[in-house]
Write a protein that holds these residues in place. Sequence first.
Motif, PDB file in Angstrom:
ATOM      1  N   VAL A  36      50.456  51.724  36.295  1.00 46.98           N
ATOM      2  CA  VAL A  36      51.220  51.867  36.067  1.00 46.98           C
ATOM      3  C   VAL A  36      52.353  51.648  34.953  1.00 46.98           C
ATOM      4  N   GLY A  37      52.689  53.181  34.845  1.00 47.70           N
ATOM      5  CA  GLY A  37      52.721  53.156  33.237  1.00 47.70           C
ATOM      6  C   GLY A  37      54.757  54.192  33.261  1.00 47.70           C
ATOM      7  N   THR A  38      55.485  54.354  32.467  1.00 44.29           N
ATOM      8  CA  THR A  38      56.559  54.982  32.291  1.00 44.29           C
ATOM      9  C   THR A  38      55.785  56.133  31.353  1.00 44.29           C
ATOM     10  N   VAL A  39      55.989  57.764  31.582  1.00 43.56           N
ATOM     11  CA  VAL A  39      55.777  58.321  30.805  1.00 43.56           C
ATOM     12  C   VAL A  39      57.036  60.135  30.859  1.00 43.56           C
ATOM     13  N   SER A  40      57.026  60.529  29.649  1.00 41.19           N
ATOM     14  CA  SER A  40      57.816  61.956  29.678  1.00 41.19           C
ATOM     15  C   SER A  40      56.775  63.150  30.838  1.00 41.19           C
ATOM     16  N   THR A  41      57.885  63.550  31.773  1.00 42.07           N
ATOM     17  CA  THR A  41      58.012  64.383  33.189  1.00 42.07           C
ATOM     18  C   THR A  41      59.299  65.418  33.315  1.00 42.07           C
ATOM     19  N   SER A  42      58.396  66.674  33.170  1.00 47.69           N
ATOM     20  CA  SER A  42      59.781  67.172  33.710  1.00 47.69           C
ATOM     21  C   SER A  42      60.286  66.696  34.839  1.00 47.69           C
ATOM     22  N   GLY A  43      61.891  67.154  35.216  1.00 53.69           N
ATOM     23  CA  GLY A  43      62.141  67.110  37.333  1.00 53.69           C
ATOM     24  C   GLY A  43      63.174  66.105  36.314  1.00 53.69           C
ATOM     25  N   ALA A  44      62.403  65.591  35.312  1.00 52.48           N
ATOM     26  CA  ALA A  44      63.181  63.941  35.779  1.00 52.48           C
ATOM     27  C   ALA A  44      64.570  64.113  35.521  1.00 52.48           C
ATOM     28  N   ASP A  45      65.444  63.085  36.121  1.00 47.23           N
ATOM     29  CA  ASP A  45      66.756  63.573  35.198  1.00 47.23           C
ATOM     30  C   ASP A  45      67.349  62.793  33.983  1.00 47.23           C
ATOM     31  N   ASP A  46      66.214  61.819  33.886  1.00 46.65           N
ATOM     32  CA  ASP A  46      66.294  61.695  32.205  1.00 46.65           C
ATOM     33  C   ASP A  46      64.937  61.892  31.014  1.00 46.65           C
ATOM     34  N   GLY A  47      63.989  62.876  31.674  1.00 47.83           N
ATOM     35  CA  GLY A  47      63.280  63.038  31.182  1.00 47.83           C
ATOM     36  C   GLY A  47      61.830  62.027  31.107  1.00 47.83           C
ATOM     37  N   ARG A  48      62.175  60.948  31.891  1.00 44.31           N
ATOM     38  CA  ARG A  48      61.257  59.998  31.896  1.00 44.31           C
ATOM     39  C   ARG A  48      61.164  59.640  33.328  1.00 44.31           C
ATOM     40  N   ALA A  49      60.235  58.942  33.512  1.00 53.83           N
ATOM     41  CA  ALA A  49      59.566  58.724  35.117  1.00 53.83           C
ATOM     42  C   ALA A  49      58.790  57.127  34.826  1.00 53.83           C
ATOM     43  N   LEU A  50      58.463  56.965  36.167  1.00 53.40           N
ATOM     44  CA  LEU A  50      57.654  55.789  36.340  1.00 53.40           C
ATOM     45  C   LEU A  50      56.599  56.424  37.034  1.00 53.40           C
ATOM     46  N   ARG A  51      55.390  56.596  36.754  1.00 56.37           N
ATOM     47  CA  ARG A  51      54.276  57.250  36.713  1.00 56.37           C
ATOM     48  C   ARG A  51      52.953  55.896  37.942  1.00 56.37           C
ATOM     49  N   LEU A  52      53.326  55.740  39.101  1.00 58.93           N
ATOM     50  CA  LEU A  52      51.948  55.553  39.478  1.00 58.93           C
ATOM     51  C   LEU A  52      50.655  56.058  40.079  1.00 58.93           C
ATOM     52  N   THR A  53      49.874  55.494  39.587  1.00 60.67           N
ATOM     53  CA  THR A  53      48.428  56.451  39.022  1.00 60.67           C
ATOM     54  C   THR A  53      47.397  55.625  40.192  1.00 60.67           C
ATOM     55  N   LEU A  54      47.017  56.675  41.329  1.00 58.74           N
ATOM     56  CA  LEU A  54      45.534  56.095  42.228  1.00 58.74           C
ATOM     57  C   LEU A  54      44.774  56.197  41.586  1.00 58.74           C
ATOM     58  N   ASP A  55      43.597  55.254  41.002  1.00 60.49           N
ATOM     59  CA  ASP A  55      42.182  56.211  41.194  1.00 60.49           C
ATOM     60  C   ASP A  55      41.655  56.721  41.634  1.00 60.49           C
ATOM     61  N   ALA A  56      40.599  57.605  41.439  1.00 54.92           N
ATOM     62  CA  ALA A  56      39.757  58.596  42.541  1.00 54.92           C
ATOM     63  C   ALA A  56      38.755  57.620  43.016  1.00 54.92           C
ATOM     64  N   ARG A  57      39.000  57.892  44.535  1.00 54.71           N
ATOM     65  CA  ARG A  57      38.010  57.073  45.063  1.00 54.71           C
ATOM     66  C   ARG A  57      38.212  55.869  45.692  1.00 54.71           C
ATOM     67  N   PRO A  58      39.376  55.120  45.382  1.00 53.40           N
ATOM     68  CA  PRO A  58      39.589  53.945  46.024  1.00 53.40           C
ATOM     69  C   PRO A  58      39.409  53.554  47.288  1.00 53.40           C
ATOM     70  N   GLY A  59      39.751  52.345  47.795  1.00 52.66           N
ATOM     71  CA  GLY A  59      39.332  51.828  49.259  1.00 52.66           C
ATOM     72  C   GLY A  59      40.092  52.131  49.636  1.00 52.66           C
ATOM     73  N   VAL A  60      40.399  52.006  51.022  1.00 48.90           N
ATOM     74  CA  VAL A  60      41.035  52.198  52.264  1.00 48.90           C
ATOM     75  C   VAL A  60      42.632  51.226  51.918  1.00 48.90           C
ATOM     76  N   GLY A  61      43.531  51.377  52.329  1.00 48.96           N
ATOM     77  CA  GLY A  61      44.587  50.002  52.772  1.00 48.96           C
ATOM     78  C   GLY A  61      45.569  50.117  51.172  1.00 48.96           C
ATOM     79  N   PRO A  62      46.531  49.719  51.377  1.00 46.17           N
ATOM     80  CA  PRO A  62      47.559  49.150  50.306  1.00 46.17           C
ATOM     81  C   PRO A  62      47.214  48.173  49.899  1.00 46.17           C
TER      82      PRO A  62
END
Length: 280
Positions: A36-62
Amino acid sequence: MAGVLFANSAAAAPVTENWTGESPHFSQTSAPGGTVGTVSTSGADDGRALRLTLDARPGVGPGNGVEIISNDRTYRYGTYGTRIRTADCTGQGRLGVVTGTFTYSSNHADENGNGLPDNDEIDIEVLCAQPHVVWLTIWTDYDGATGAVRKISRAIDMRTGKVLHNCYMHVLGGPCQPELPGENSPASVTPVPGFDSSKQFRTFMFDWQPDSVTFWGYDDSGRKNVLWEYRGPASRIPDKPSAFLQNVWHTDAWDPLDGPAREQPRTAISAHVDSTTLPR
């Protein structure tokens, strides 16, 4: 949480995280499946958002996903919500990936005396393979060993406003129980043509009270769009102090309504949170 930036919250109630700096309200869990980490991204009200990145080929379940959790685990009645762009699996096939926003109590004692472990939870979820459908669920009990459950779920096709599913269950995947007054309202919602929560930031909110849970979003004109006014039995509404969480994770056992979607992401996949609302 070392190494991750979060936003300062507003002073007035309810608390709103805008995800532009460091926050006193949330931490990353120990889930190993992403970053997780904050990034610049289009569409966000202030141009910044928290990015939640799920890794490739993750295990099953939360527990194998990526997740943030409120530092305060004692929230109860009040208004919660998120402005979010859910995980986008375009080009990767029929992925079993869930983007979730939810309250959750870790007290699994059988305090309501119905013979099942308590599982107090209120969910807003979107399956990556069906980003035009929003799932809303209210839980009070769940036994993972047997699949016994007490929960009611509603699924809405936001493009058409049609309620696709409104079902109280005693067993995961089992038949729907007879509908009680106040459990299926409204019969439809305002359509949002072209709705795709993986391409556009969308706001989802709910207000949790002892005798009701009301979910809403907004249509493209900015008008409030009530998605579910749950007014069923109070015994079917959570009542325990809870944390508030947002996550992205892989499932191989929950297919959307238009067919199987169980594949792992072959490359990393991200959701972006523009803001998060907590009760004071």
